[in-house]
Design an enzyme around this catalytic site. Sequence first.
Site, PDB file in Angstrom:
ATOM      1  N   ARG A  59       0.804  -1.233   0.000  1.00 28.74           N
ATOM      2  CA  ARG A  59       0.000   0.000   0.000  1.00 28.74           C
ATOM      3  C   ARG A  59       0.832   1.277   0.000  1.00 28.74           C
ATOM      4  O   ARG A  59       0.628   2.165  -0.810  1.00 28.74           O
ATOM      5  CB  ARG A  59      -0.916   0.038   1.240  1.00 28.74           C
ATOM      6  N   THR A  60       1.761   1.378   0.960  1.00 32.43           N
ATOM      7  CA  THR A  60       2.453   2.650   1.142  1.00 32.43           C
ATOM      8  C   THR A  60       3.324   2.965  -0.074  1.00 32.43           C
ATOM      9  O   THR A  60       3.284   4.079  -0.617  1.00 32.43           O
ATOM     10  CB  THR A  60       3.304   2.604   2.431  1.00 32.43           C
ATOM     11  N   LYS A  88      27.888  -2.696  -1.137  1.00 29.55           N
ATOM     12  CA  LYS A  88      29.367  -2.586  -1.136  1.00 29.55           C
ATOM     13  C   LYS A  88      29.881  -1.953   0.149  1.00 29.55           C
ATOM     14  O   LYS A  88      31.082  -1.769   0.304  1.00 29.55           O
ATOM     15  CB  LYS A  88      29.820  -1.709  -2.314  1.00 29.55           C
ATOM     16  N   ARG A 109      10.930   4.031   4.029  1.00 28.80           N
ATOM     17  CA  ARG A 109      10.493   2.989   4.970  1.00 28.80           C
ATOM     18  C   ARG A 109      11.718   2.189   5.364  1.00 28.80           C
ATOM     19  O   ARG A 109      12.521   1.800   4.502  1.00 28.80           O
ATOM     20  CB  ARG A 109       9.448   2.066   4.364  1.00 28.80           C
ATOM     21  N   HIS A 137       4.108   5.457  11.782  1.00 30.72           N
ATOM     22  CA  HIS A 137       3.790   5.423  10.350  1.00 30.72           C
ATOM     23  C   HIS A 137       2.816   6.593  10.137  1.00 30.72           C
ATOM     24  O   HIS A 137       1.616   6.397   9.969  1.00 30.72           O
ATOM     25  CB  HIS A 137       3.142   4.075  10.038  1.00 30.72           C
TER      26      HIS A 137
HETATM   27  N1   CP Z   1      -0.669  -0.193   5.706  1.00 26.44           N
HETATM   28  C1   CP Z   1       0.590  -0.412   5.238  1.00 26.44           C
HETATM   29  O1   CP Z   1       1.551   0.245   5.650  1.00 26.44           O
HETATM   30  O2   CP Z   1       0.687  -1.394   4.302  1.00 26.44           O
HETATM   31  P1   CP Z   1       2.017  -1.778   3.524  1.00 26.44           P
HETATM   32  O3   CP Z   1       2.956  -2.389   4.534  1.00 26.44           O
HETATM   33  O4   CP Z   1       1.585  -2.742   2.461  1.00 26.44           O
HETATM   34  O5   CP Z   1       2.604  -0.517   2.962  1.00 26.44           O
END
Ligand code: CP
Length: 307
Positions: A59-60, A88, A109, A137
């Site tokens: 999703r993100t 490396k 992320r 998040h």
């Molecule tokens: N909700 C969410 O963060 O999903 P993903 O881990 O698929 O990005």
Amino acid sequence: MKFKGRDVIDINDFSKEELLYILKTAKKFDPAFVKSKKSNYTIAQGKIAALLFFEPSTRTEQSFKSAAQKIGMGIIGFDDPEATSMHKGETFEDTIRIMDAYADVLIIRHPEPFSAKRAADVAQIPVLNAGDGPNQHPTQTMLDLYTILKTFGKLDKLKIAMVGNQKHYRTMHALSAAMFKFSGNKIYGISPKGLEMPAEFKTKNYEDVTIDMRKLNQTLAEIKPDVVYAGRIPKEYMKGDISKYTYQMSIKTMEFLPKHCIIMHPLPRIDEIDPNLDTHPNAIYFAQARNGLYIREALLSLVLGRI
Ligand code: CP
């Protein structure tokens, strides 16, 4: 309110008024509110988003890619750090410095808490935290708030039952903190013993409800929540047998909840929501994921100073 050039690292960096402004901006991208077919392609044409995904995502990552391209941005980046020069031995900080030179916004992320902050300390351009391990998040939280606001027309005087591992679940940490900014909300963190909310995320309106998973329906019937916010067991941050920690919800669960109560989940779901619940009108987790697109279009436009 100033958004241009701003990092999005921690939900607590945003006031209630700023959060409401972001949600209002997201409405400009949501077909539920905007009937015009006019494209947003010129908003950020010529700008580049760098997506640095050190941890898997559907999703993100994909909604940020879609959002960036819908407002005219180009995208660069990676989702396999082993395919970069870190393989490396290049450091995280040097990698950020390099990507900073090639892009106008960094979306990161990473499995380690505070890694987005580490990136922001090095980068000159805005850094958006797309999940920093079990910490936070914040863009998920913004889309969660948007979903609640879209459903109830308000973000106050609501009861939210968060169901699952409160300890390691970043979206629950940040949602609880965000709802505290609005008045009269009550958060019930339903978790197995040992997986309660860490002290640093506990707000005054938060209550731990430590129960055996067989008591879930009965507990929800007593709480009478407006929102059930379920979450998967984040096995990537846990050790040992995790199956014993899964609360399972199904169409049967709805019999124990108020008629208006919605079921949210940041997804992916594993065993905690039976697919037989998916067609219930109050199960809104797929619509919730769709809302992520509008929030991310809004955030990118705001931090680039283009809206
Ligand atoms: N909700 C969410 O963060 O999903 P993903 O881990 O698929 O990005």
